[in-house]
Design an enzyme around this catalytic site. Structure first.
Site, PDB file in Angstrom:
ATOM      1  N   SER A 169       1.897  -6.541   1.450  1.00 41.28           N
ATOM      2  CA  SER A 169       2.239  -7.389   0.312  1.00 41.28           C
ATOM      3  C   SER A 169       3.643  -7.941   0.523  1.00 41.28           C
ATOM      4  CB  SER A 169       2.181  -6.581  -0.982  1.00 41.28           C
ATOM      5  OG  SER A 169       3.340  -5.777  -1.073  1.00 41.28           O
ATOM      6  N   LYS A 170       4.077  -8.721  -0.453  1.00 42.55           N
ATOM      7  CA  LYS A 170       5.396  -9.354  -0.357  1.00 42.55           C
ATOM      8  C   LYS A 170       6.505  -8.330  -0.119  1.00 42.55           C
ATOM      9  CE  LYS A 170       4.697 -13.468  -3.115  1.00 42.55           C
ATOM     10  NZ  LYS A 170       4.397 -13.608  -4.529  1.00 42.55           N
ATOM     11  N   ARG A 171       6.283  -7.098  -0.605  1.00 41.89           N
ATOM     12  CA  ARG A 171       7.296  -6.059  -0.406  1.00 41.89           C
ATOM     13  C   ARG A 171       7.584  -5.837   1.081  1.00 41.89           C
ATOM     14  NH1 ARG A 171       5.895  -1.248  -1.024  1.00 41.89           N
ATOM     15  NH2 ARG A 171       3.676  -1.616  -1.236  1.00 41.89           N
ATOM     16  N   HIS A 172       6.589  -6.111   1.917  1.00 45.96           N
ATOM     17  CA  HIS A 172       6.757  -5.883   3.353  1.00 45.96           C
ATOM     18  C   HIS A 172       7.398  -7.070   4.063  1.00 45.96           C
ATOM     19  CE1 HIS A 172       3.343  -3.131   2.392  1.00 45.96           C
ATOM     20  NE2 HIS A 172       4.046  -2.328   3.140  1.00 45.96           N
ATOM     21  N   GLY A 173       7.558  -8.176   3.346  1.00 48.86           N
ATOM     22  CA  GLY A 173       8.087  -9.380   3.988  1.00 48.86           C
ATOM     23  C   GLY A 173       7.146 -10.532   3.710  1.00 48.86           C
TER      24      GLY A 173
END
Ligand code: GLU
Length: 299
Positions: free
Chosen positions: A249-253
Protein backbone atom coordinates in the site's frame (compact mmCIF):
# COMPACT_ATOMS: atom_id res chain seq x y z
CA UNK A 1 -13.16 -18.43 -22.73
CA UNK A 2 -14.01 -15.02 -21.34
CA UNK A 3 -12.33 -13.24 -18.45
CA UNK A 4 -12.34 -9.70 -17.20
CA UNK A 5 -10.58 -7.00 -15.26
CA UNK A 6 -13.19 -5.12 -13.25
CA UNK A 7 -11.63 -2.18 -11.41
CA UNK A 8 -13.44 0.43 -9.36
CA UNK A 9 -12.25 3.79 -10.74
CA UNK A 10 -11.40 5.49 -7.48
CA UNK A 11 -7.80 6.60 -8.03
CA UNK A 12 -4.66 5.57 -9.81
CA UNK A 13 -4.15 2.02 -11.03
CA UNK A 14 -2.43 0.12 -8.20
CA UNK A 15 0.34 -2.27 -9.27
CA UNK A 16 -1.70 -5.09 -7.71
CA UNK A 17 -4.58 -4.18 -10.02
CA UNK A 18 -2.19 -4.03 -12.96
CA UNK A 19 -1.01 -7.54 -12.11
CA UNK A 20 -4.60 -8.81 -11.96
CA UNK A 21 -5.28 -7.21 -15.34
CA UNK A 22 -2.07 -8.69 -16.74
CA UNK A 23 -2.86 -12.23 -15.58
CA UNK A 24 -6.37 -12.05 -17.01
CA UNK A 25 -5.07 -10.74 -20.30
CA UNK A 26 -2.30 -13.34 -20.55
CA UNK A 27 -4.75 -16.11 -19.65
CA UNK A 28 -7.24 -14.95 -22.29
CA UNK A 29 -4.58 -14.58 -24.97
CA UNK A 30 -3.02 -17.93 -24.13
CA UNK A 31 -6.37 -19.68 -24.59
CA UNK A 32 -7.52 -17.63 -27.57
CA UNK A 33 -10.34 -16.20 -25.45
CA UNK A 34 -11.65 -12.71 -24.84
CA UNK A 35 -10.47 -10.20 -22.30
CA UNK A 36 -12.99 -7.63 -21.12
CA UNK A 37 -12.55 -4.35 -19.25
CA UNK A 38 -15.53 -3.58 -17.01
CA UNK A 39 -15.64 -0.39 -14.99
CA UNK A 40 -17.27 -0.92 -11.59
CA UNK A 41 -18.34 2.63 -10.84
CA UNK A 42 -21.50 2.11 -8.78
CA UNK A 43 -19.88 3.69 -5.73
CA UNK A 44 -20.66 7.14 -7.04
CA UNK A 45 -19.09 8.95 -4.12
CA UNK A 46 -15.66 7.49 -4.84
CA UNK A 47 -15.67 6.93 -8.61
CA UNK A 48 -14.45 9.71 -10.90
CA UNK A 49 -14.14 10.30 -14.63
CA UNK A 50 -10.53 11.27 -14.07
CA UNK A 51 -9.82 7.87 -12.50
CA UNK A 52 -11.34 6.08 -15.51
CA UNK A 53 -8.93 8.08 -17.68
CA UNK A 54 -5.96 7.05 -15.50
CA UNK A 55 -7.03 3.43 -15.61
CA UNK A 56 -7.36 3.25 -19.36
CA UNK A 57 -4.16 5.27 -19.85
CA UNK A 58 -2.12 3.09 -17.50
CA UNK A 59 -3.39 -0.20 -18.95
CA UNK A 60 -2.66 0.99 -22.48
CA UNK A 61 0.78 2.17 -21.45
CA UNK A 62 1.48 -1.34 -20.10
CA UNK A 63 0.44 -2.74 -23.46
CA UNK A 64 -2.61 -4.57 -22.13
CA UNK A 65 -5.43 -4.58 -24.68
CA UNK A 66 -9.05 -5.56 -24.20
CA UNK A 67 -11.48 -6.93 -26.75
CA UNK A 68 -14.54 -5.37 -25.11
CA UNK A 69 -14.75 -2.36 -22.83
CA UNK A 70 -16.25 1.08 -22.23
CA UNK A 71 -14.13 2.74 -24.90
CA UNK A 72 -14.38 0.03 -27.58
CA UNK A 73 -17.87 -1.36 -26.90
CA UNK A 74 -18.74 -4.99 -27.58
CA UNK A 75 -21.69 -7.39 -27.73
CA UNK A 76 -22.28 -7.49 -23.96
CA UNK A 77 -22.19 -3.74 -23.27
CA UNK A 78 -22.46 -1.28 -21.80
CA UNK A 79 -19.27 -1.89 -19.84
CA UNK A 80 -19.76 0.72 -17.15
CA UNK A 81 -21.92 -0.46 -14.31
CA UNK A 82 -23.67 2.88 -13.85
CA UNK A 83 -25.05 2.34 -17.36
CA UNK A 84 -26.35 -1.11 -16.46
CA UNK A 85 -28.63 -0.27 -13.53
CA UNK A 86 -31.69 -1.71 -15.28
CA UNK A 87 -30.08 -5.18 -15.26
CA UNK A 88 -29.48 -5.07 -11.50
CA UNK A 89 -33.02 -3.81 -10.89
CA UNK A 90 -34.47 -6.68 -12.95
CA UNK A 91 -32.50 -9.26 -10.99
CA UNK A 92 -33.45 -7.72 -7.64
CA UNK A 93 -37.10 -7.75 -8.62
CA UNK A 94 -36.88 -11.40 -9.58
CA UNK A 95 -35.09 -12.34 -6.38
CA UNK A 96 -37.70 -10.46 -4.32
CA UNK A 97 -40.48 -12.27 -6.17
CA UNK A 98 -38.86 -15.63 -5.50
CA UNK A 99 -38.19 -14.76 -1.85
CA UNK A 100 -34.45 -15.07 -2.34
CA UNK A 101 -34.25 -11.42 -1.27
CA UNK A 102 -36.26 -9.20 1.08
CA UNK A 103 -36.64 -5.60 2.16
CA UNK A 104 -34.65 -4.61 5.21
CA UNK A 105 -35.78 -1.59 7.22
CA UNK A 106 -33.00 -1.59 9.81
CA UNK A 107 -31.33 1.80 10.18
CA UNK A 108 -27.53 2.18 10.18
CA UNK A 109 -27.72 3.13 13.88
CA UNK A 110 -29.67 -0.01 14.77
CA UNK A 111 -27.24 -2.17 12.82
CA UNK A 112 -24.29 -0.54 14.55
CA UNK A 113 -25.84 -1.05 18.02
CA UNK A 114 -26.44 -4.72 17.28
CA UNK A 115 -22.95 -5.14 15.86
CA UNK A 116 -21.44 -3.73 19.06
CA UNK A 117 -23.68 -5.89 21.22
CA UNK A 118 -22.66 -9.03 19.29
CA UNK A 119 -18.98 -8.17 19.70
CA UNK A 120 -19.51 -7.65 23.41
CA UNK A 121 -21.05 -11.12 23.64
CA UNK A 122 -18.00 -12.49 21.83
CA UNK A 123 -20.04 -13.35 18.71
CA UNK A 124 -19.13 -12.71 15.08
CA UNK A 125 -21.06 -9.61 14.07
CA UNK A 126 -23.32 -10.13 11.10
CA UNK A 127 -26.88 -9.41 10.13
CA UNK A 128 -29.25 -11.33 12.40
CA UNK A 129 -31.90 -11.84 9.74
CA UNK A 130 -34.45 -9.79 11.62
CA UNK A 131 -36.28 -8.30 8.60
CA UNK A 132 -36.41 -11.66 6.83
CA UNK A 133 -39.20 -12.78 9.11
CA UNK A 134 -41.30 -9.63 9.47
CA UNK A 135 -45.04 -10.18 9.51
CA UNK A 136 -47.07 -8.30 6.87
CA UNK A 137 -48.32 -6.00 9.64
CA UNK A 138 -44.82 -5.16 10.83
CA UNK A 139 -43.73 -4.54 7.27
CA UNK A 140 -46.65 -2.23 6.64
CA UNK A 141 -45.89 -0.30 9.82
CA UNK A 142 -42.33 0.35 8.61
CA UNK A 143 -43.63 1.41 5.21
CA UNK A 144 -46.12 3.82 6.78
CA UNK A 145 -43.35 5.22 8.95
CA UNK A 146 -41.53 5.95 5.69
CA UNK A 147 -38.38 4.08 6.73
CA UNK A 148 -35.77 3.75 4.00
CA UNK A 149 -35.47 0.15 2.84
CA UNK A 150 -32.52 -1.73 1.46
CA UNK A 151 -32.72 -5.14 -0.19
CA UNK A 152 -30.91 -8.08 1.37
CA UNK A 153 -30.09 -11.40 -0.20
CA UNK A 154 -31.45 -14.40 1.71
CA UNK A 155 -28.54 -16.78 2.19
CA UNK A 156 -29.37 -20.50 2.40
CA UNK A 157 -27.92 -20.89 5.90
CA UNK A 158 -25.56 -23.71 4.94
CA UNK A 159 -21.77 -23.95 4.75
CA UNK A 160 -20.41 -23.09 1.32
CA UNK A 161 -17.34 -24.51 -0.39
CA UNK A 162 -15.59 -22.40 -2.99
CA UNK A 163 -13.48 -24.36 -5.46
CA UNK A 164 -10.65 -22.09 -6.42
CA UNK A 165 -8.27 -22.86 -9.27
CA UNK A 166 -5.30 -21.60 -7.26
CA UNK A 167 -6.18 -22.29 -3.64
CA UNK A 168 -8.20 -25.46 -3.93
CA UNK A 169 -11.23 -25.67 -1.67
CA UNK A 170 -12.07 -22.84 0.69
CA UNK A 171 -14.73 -23.57 3.32
CA UNK A 172 -17.07 -20.86 4.57
CA UNK A 173 -19.24 -21.76 7.57
CA UNK A 174 -22.87 -20.67 7.41
CA UNK A 175 -22.37 -18.62 10.59
CA UNK A 176 -20.06 -16.26 8.66
CA UNK A 177 -22.45 -15.90 5.76
CA UNK A 178 -25.27 -13.67 6.96
CA UNK A 179 -27.84 -12.05 4.68
CA UNK A 180 -26.15 -9.13 2.95
CA UNK A 181 -27.31 -5.97 1.20
CA UNK A 182 -27.59 -6.20 -2.57
CA UNK A 183 -29.36 -2.88 -3.13
CA UNK A 184 -28.90 0.16 -0.94
CA UNK A 185 -31.85 2.23 0.23
CA UNK A 186 -31.00 4.82 -2.45
CA UNK A 187 -31.61 2.15 -5.11
CA UNK A 188 -27.96 1.65 -6.10
CA UNK A 189 -26.63 -1.91 -6.32
CA UNK A 190 -23.76 -3.06 -4.13
CA UNK A 191 -20.56 -4.50 -5.56
CA UNK A 192 -21.59 -8.01 -4.49
CA UNK A 193 -24.69 -7.90 -6.67
CA UNK A 194 -23.45 -5.90 -9.64
CA UNK A 195 -20.30 -7.96 -10.23
CA UNK A 196 -22.18 -11.27 -9.89
CA UNK A 197 -24.97 -10.18 -12.25
CA UNK A 198 -22.48 -8.89 -14.81
CA UNK A 199 -20.34 -12.01 -14.64
CA UNK A 200 -23.47 -13.95 -15.61
CA UNK A 201 -24.83 -11.55 -18.23
CA UNK A 202 -21.40 -10.98 -19.79
CA UNK A 203 -20.92 -14.77 -19.89
CA UNK A 204 -17.63 -14.81 -18.03
CA UNK A 205 -16.08 -18.25 -17.86
CA UNK A 206 -13.23 -17.32 -15.49
CA UNK A 207 -13.01 -14.78 -12.69
CA UNK A 208 -9.37 -14.09 -11.86
CA UNK A 209 -8.98 -11.51 -9.10
CA UNK A 210 -7.15 -10.64 -5.89
CA UNK A 211 -7.37 -12.85 -2.84
CA UNK A 212 -8.90 -9.95 -0.90
CA UNK A 213 -12.12 -10.69 -2.76
CA UNK A 214 -12.31 -14.36 -1.75
CA UNK A 215 -14.85 -13.62 1.05
CA UNK A 216 -17.17 -12.20 -1.64
CA UNK A 217 -17.11 -15.41 -3.62
CA UNK A 218 -19.50 -17.63 -1.58
CA UNK A 219 -21.99 -14.76 -1.61
CA UNK A 220 -21.65 -14.16 -5.33
CA UNK A 221 -21.90 -17.89 -6.00
CA UNK A 222 -25.26 -17.90 -4.24
CA UNK A 223 -26.52 -14.90 -6.21
CA UNK A 224 -25.47 -16.61 -9.44
CA UNK A 225 -27.15 -19.88 -8.44
CA UNK A 226 -30.31 -17.99 -7.46
CA UNK A 227 -30.28 -16.48 -10.95
CA UNK A 228 -30.35 -20.05 -12.23
CA UNK A 229 -26.97 -19.61 -13.92
CA UNK A 230 -23.77 -21.64 -13.99
CA UNK A 231 -21.03 -19.90 -11.96
CA UNK A 232 -17.70 -19.13 -13.64
CA UNK A 233 -14.45 -20.75 -12.48
CA UNK A 234 -12.67 -18.68 -9.84
CA UNK A 235 -8.98 -18.04 -9.32
CA UNK A 236 -7.86 -15.78 -6.49
CA UNK A 237 -4.37 -14.39 -6.85
CA UNK A 238 -2.21 -13.90 -3.76
CA UNK A 239 -1.79 -10.21 -3.01
CA UNK A 240 1.47 -8.40 -3.59
CA UNK A 241 2.94 -7.73 -0.16
CA UNK A 242 5.66 -5.44 1.15
CA UNK A 243 8.74 -6.50 3.13
CA UNK A 244 6.51 -6.65 6.23
CA UNK A 245 4.24 -9.22 4.48
CA UNK A 246 1.35 -6.74 4.58
CA UNK A 247 -0.56 -5.98 1.35
CA UNK A 248 1.43 -3.44 -0.64
CA UNK A 249 0.00 0.00 0.00
CA UNK A 250 0.97 3.65 -0.03
CA UNK A 251 2.66 3.11 3.33
CA UNK A 252 5.33 1.14 1.48
CA UNK A 253 5.96 3.87 -1.08
CA UNK A 254 4.59 4.48 -4.55
CA UNK A 255 2.22 1.83 -5.77
CA UNK A 256 0.57 3.59 -8.71
CA UNK A 257 1.43 2.48 -12.23
CA UNK A 258 1.30 6.15 -13.18
CA UNK A 259 4.19 6.87 -10.83
CA UNK A 260 6.46 4.30 -12.51
CA UNK A 261 5.57 5.85 -15.84
CA UNK A 262 6.44 9.35 -14.64
CA UNK A 263 9.70 8.12 -13.12
CA UNK A 264 10.80 6.80 -16.50
CA UNK A 265 10.41 3.07 -15.95
CA UNK A 266 9.84 1.15 -19.17
CA UNK A 267 6.43 -0.52 -19.40
CA UNK A 268 8.11 -3.77 -20.49
CA UNK A 269 10.17 -3.76 -17.31
CA UNK A 270 7.14 -3.28 -15.10
CA UNK A 271 5.16 -5.96 -16.97
CA UNK A 272 8.09 -8.37 -16.71
CA UNK A 273 8.48 -7.73 -13.01
CA UNK A 274 4.77 -8.13 -12.29
CA UNK A 275 4.52 -11.26 -14.43
CA UNK A 276 7.39 -12.99 -12.63
CA UNK A 277 6.53 -11.84 -9.13
CA UNK A 278 5.54 -14.91 -7.15
CA UNK A 279 7.27 -17.33 -9.53
CA UNK A 280 10.08 -17.73 -7.06
CA UNK A 281 9.24 -21.32 -6.17
CA UNK A 282 8.67 -22.31 -9.75
CA UNK A 283 12.08 -21.03 -10.75
CA UNK A 284 13.93 -22.84 -8.00
CA UNK A 285 15.87 -25.90 -9.15
CA UNK A 286 13.84 -29.09 -9.05
CA UNK A 287 14.92 -32.54 -7.95
CA UNK A 288 14.85 -35.62 -10.15
CA UNK A 289 11.14 -36.21 -9.53
CA UNK A 290 10.32 -32.63 -10.40
CA UNK A 291 9.77 -31.73 -6.76
CA UNK A 292 11.06 -28.42 -5.51
CA UNK A 293 14.26 -28.81 -3.50
CA UNK A 294 14.27 -27.39 0.00
CA UNK A 295 15.50 -23.82 0.11
CA UNK A 296 19.21 -23.70 0.92
CA UNK A 297 20.22 -21.36 3.67
CA UNK A 298 21.60 -18.04 2.57
CA UNK A 299 24.66 -17.37 4.74
N1 GLU B 1 -14.34 -3.90 -8.52
C1 GLU B 1 -13.65 -4.75 -7.60
C2 GLU B 1 -12.45 -4.03 -7.06
O1 GLU B 1 -11.95 -3.12 -7.70
C3 GLU B 1 -13.15 -6.04 -8.23
C4 GLU B 1 -14.24 -6.83 -8.81
C5 GLU B 1 -13.94 -8.25 -9.16
O2 GLU B 1 -12.89 -8.54 -9.76
O3 GLU B 1 -14.80 -9.06 -8.90
O4 GLU B 1 -11.99 -4.37 -6.00
Amino acid sequence: MRCRFAPAPTGYLHVGGARTALFNWLFARHHGGNFILRVEDTDEKRSTEEAIGFLIGSLKWLGIEWDEGPDVGGPFGPYRQTERLNHYEDVVERLLGEERAYFCYCTPEELEDRRRAALKRGQTPGYDGRCRHLTPTERRAFEVEGRPRAVRFAMPGVDIIVRDLIRGEAHFPASDLGDFVIMRSDGTPTYLLAAAVDDVLMEMTHVIRGEDLLPSTPRQLEIIRAMGAEPPAYAHLPLIVGPDRQPLSKRHGSVAVEWFREEGYLPEALVNYLALLGYHDLLRPRGAGGQIRPRSRVP
